[in-house]
Scaffold this motif. Structure first.
Motif, PDB file in Angstrom:
ATOM      1  N   LYS A  30      58.270 107.841  34.603  1.00 37.06           N
ATOM      2  CA  LYS A  30      58.786 106.567  35.229  1.00 37.06           C
ATOM      3  C   LYS A  30      59.406 106.819  36.693  1.00 37.06           C
ATOM      4  CE  LYS A  30      62.237 103.200  33.724  1.00 37.06           C
ATOM      5  NZ  LYS A  30      63.280 102.885  33.135  1.00 37.06           N
ATOM      6  N   ILE A  31      60.059 107.734  36.843  1.00 35.82           N
ATOM      7  CA  ILE A  31      60.623 107.719  38.264  1.00 35.82           C
ATOM      8  C   ILE A  31      59.638 107.929  39.125  1.00 35.82           C
ATOM      9  CG2 ILE A  31      62.100 109.409  39.737  1.00 35.82           C
ATOM     10  CD1 ILE A  31      63.825 109.794  37.212  1.00 35.82           C
ATOM     11  N   SER A  32      58.661 108.924  38.975  1.00 38.06           N
ATOM     12  CA  SER A  32      57.286 109.016  39.999  1.00 38.06           C
ATOM     13  C   SER A  32      56.603 107.747  40.197  1.00 38.06           C
ATOM     14  CB  SER A  32      56.403 109.939  39.244  1.00 38.06           C
ATOM     15  OG  SER A  32      55.371 109.976  39.797  1.00 38.06           O
ATOM     16  N   ARG A  33      56.480 106.959  38.960  1.00 37.94           N
ATOM     17  CA  ARG A  33      55.901 105.590  39.268  1.00 37.94           C
ATOM     18  C   ARG A  33      56.701 104.587  40.300  1.00 37.94           C
ATOM     19  NH1 ARG A  33      55.512 102.662  34.250  1.00 37.94           N
ATOM     20  NH2 ARG A  33      56.169 104.708  33.017  1.00 37.94           N
ATOM     21  N   GLU A  34      58.031 104.732  39.809  1.00 35.47           N
ATOM     22  CA  GLU A  34      58.825 103.817  40.685  1.00 35.47           C
ATOM     23  C   GLU A  34      59.108 104.299  42.185  1.00 35.47           C
ATOM     24  OE1 GLU A  34      62.793 104.113  38.750  1.00 35.47           O
ATOM     25  OE2 GLU A  34      62.107 102.632  37.123  1.00 35.47           O
ATOM     26  N   SER A  81      56.508 105.891  43.684  1.00 34.64           N
ATOM     27  CA  SER A  81      55.454 105.498  44.370  1.00 34.64           C
ATOM     28  C   SER A  81      55.016 104.060  44.697  1.00 34.64           C
ATOM     29  CB  SER A  81      53.941 105.830  43.537  1.00 34.64           C
ATOM     30  OG  SER A  81      53.863 107.122  43.227  1.00 34.64           O
ATOM     31  N   ALA A  82      55.620 103.173  43.904  1.00 31.77           N
ATOM     32  CA  ALA A  82      55.776 101.674  44.310  1.00 31.77           C
ATOM     33  C   ALA A  82      56.671 101.315  45.452  1.00 31.77           C
ATOM     34  CB  ALA A  82      56.226 100.760  43.031  1.00 31.77           C
ATOM     35  N   SER A  83      57.678 102.247  45.402  1.00 33.59           N
ATOM     36  CA  SER A  83      58.780 101.991  46.589  1.00 33.59           C
ATOM     37  C   SER A  83      58.209 102.441  47.744  1.00 33.59           C
ATOM     38  CB  SER A  83      59.934 102.932  46.105  1.00 33.59           C
ATOM     39  OG  SER A  83      61.082 102.739  47.422  1.00 33.59           O
ATOM     40  N   ALA A  84      57.453 103.365  47.793  1.00 33.08           N
ATOM     41  CA  ALA A  84      56.845 104.199  49.078  1.00 33.08           C
ATOM     42  C   ALA A  84      55.611 103.251  49.619  1.00 33.08           C
ATOM     43  CB  ALA A  84      56.195 105.561  48.800  1.00 33.08           C
ATOM     44  N   THR A  85      54.976 102.628  48.782  1.00 29.41           N
ATOM     45  CA  THR A  85      53.973 101.628  49.084  1.00 29.41           C
ATOM     46  C   THR A  85      54.591 100.367  49.672  1.00 29.41           C
ATOM     47  OG1 THR A  85      52.501 102.485  47.151  1.00 29.41           O
ATOM     48  CG2 THR A  85      51.866 100.348  48.279  1.00 29.41           C
ATOM     49  N   GLN A  86      55.660  99.979  48.984  1.00 29.11           N
ATOM     50  CA  GLN A  86      56.334  98.754  49.744  1.00 29.11           C
ATOM     51  C   GLN A  86      56.828  99.036  51.060  1.00 29.11           C
ATOM     52  OE1 GLN A  86      59.536  97.338  47.037  1.00 29.11           O
ATOM     53  NE2 GLN A  86      60.028  95.741  48.772  1.00 29.11           N
ATOM     54  N   ASN A  87      57.509 100.414  51.345  1.00 32.58           N
ATOM     55  CA  ASN A  87      58.044 100.739  52.555  1.00 32.58           C
ATOM     56  C   ASN A  87      56.743 100.690  53.436  1.00 32.58           C
ATOM     57  OD1 ASN A  87      60.523 100.634  51.646  1.00 32.58           O
ATOM     58  ND2 ASN A  87      60.579 102.862  51.315  1.00 32.58           N
ATOM     59  N   LEU A  88      55.736 101.359  53.067  1.00 33.19           N
ATOM     60  CA  LEU A  88      54.591 101.609  54.095  1.00 33.19           C
ATOM     61  C   LEU A  88      54.130  99.965  54.427  1.00 33.19           C
ATOM     62  CD1 LEU A  88      52.462 103.068  55.443  1.00 33.19           C
ATOM     63  CD2 LEU A  88      51.074 103.170  53.426  1.00 33.19           C
ATOM     64  N   ASN A  89      54.057  99.157  53.581  1.00 26.45           N
ATOM     65  CA  ASN A  89      53.582  97.672  53.837  1.00 26.45           C
ATOM     66  C   ASN A  89      54.323  97.055  54.755  1.00 26.45           C
ATOM     67  OD1 ASN A  89      51.248  97.784  52.457  1.00 26.45           O
ATOM     68  ND2 ASN A  89      52.005  97.053  50.398  1.00 26.45           N
ATOM     69  N   GLU A  90      55.636  97.228  54.556  1.00 27.45           N
ATOM     70  CA  GLU A  90      56.749  96.540  55.580  1.00 27.45           C
ATOM     71  C   GLU A  90      56.769  97.154  56.804  1.00 27.45           C
ATOM     72  OE1 GLU A  90      60.356  97.247  53.531  1.00 27.45           O
ATOM     73  OE2 GLU A  90      60.072  95.732  52.009  1.00 27.45           O
ATOM     74  N   SER A  91      56.396  98.440  57.079  1.00 31.24           N
ATOM     75  CA  SER A  91      56.344  99.372  58.294  1.00 31.24           C
ATOM     76  C   SER A  91      55.130  98.810  58.935  1.00 31.24           C
ATOM     77  CB  SER A  91      56.404 100.744  58.084  1.00 31.24           C
ATOM     78  OG  SER A  91      57.513 101.318  57.640  1.00 31.24           O
ATOM     79  N   LEU A  92      54.002  98.681  58.384  1.00 29.80           N
ATOM     80  CA  LEU A  92      52.752  98.253  58.834  1.00 29.80           C
ATOM     81  C   LEU A  92      53.012  96.683  59.187  1.00 29.80           C
ATOM     82  CD1 LEU A  92      49.852  99.634  56.685  1.00 29.80           C
ATOM     83  CD2 LEU A  92      50.409 100.471  58.802  1.00 29.80           C
ATOM     84  N   ASP A  93      53.691  95.815  58.847  1.00 31.74           N
ATOM     85  CA  ASP A  93      53.865  94.548  58.951  1.00 31.74           C
ATOM     86  C   ASP A  93      54.538  94.642  60.294  1.00 31.74           C
ATOM     87  OD1 ASP A  93      52.261  93.416  56.798  1.00 31.74           O
ATOM     88  OD2 ASP A  93      54.372  93.114  55.756  1.00 31.74           O
TER      89      ASP A  93
END
Length: 110
Positions: free
Chosen positions: A37-41, A43-55
């Motif tokens: 569960k922690i690993s999934r959370e 991963s989702a957080s890292a993906t969101q941070n990457l999207n925000e950085s790209l924006d």
């Protein structure tokens, strides 16, 4: 009598071993599910941070390009207002960008 006593010790030892194995299986299952569960959370957080950085990078590049286009427009307006000497040639390269070249054959007496 002694046989019964030895058999009851063996039965107790087996039941204790089985209960210990069950406890460790239960704890292992809990640890595995929590880590999954922690690993999934994460991963989702890292993906969101990457999207925000790209924006943020995209917006920064757009702002830089807009400022460059504004600068090019101001330069073009300034060139229209003040005519350039004949030894500077302007060639239109592409949309909203100008190429300035200086003629190498400048006459020092001009």
């Amino acid at each position: 009598m002694r046989k019964k006593h030895d058999e009851s010790k063996i039965d107790r030892g087996i039941s204790l071993l089985v209960s210990i194995i069950l406890v460790f299986l239960f704890l292992g299952t809990v640890v595995f599910s929590v880590s999954h569960k922690i690993s999934r959370e994460m991963s989702a957080s890292a993906t969101q941070n990457l999207n925000e950085s790209l924006d943020l990078i995209k917006c920064t590049i757009e702002a830089i390009l807009n400022k460059e286009a504004e600068y090019q427009r101001l330069m073009a307006q300034g060139i229209r207002i003040h005519p350039l000497p004949s030894w500077i040639n302007i060639g239109h390269v592409r949309h909203n960008h100008f190429k300035f070249t200086v003629d190498a054959r400048i006459n020092c007496l001009e």
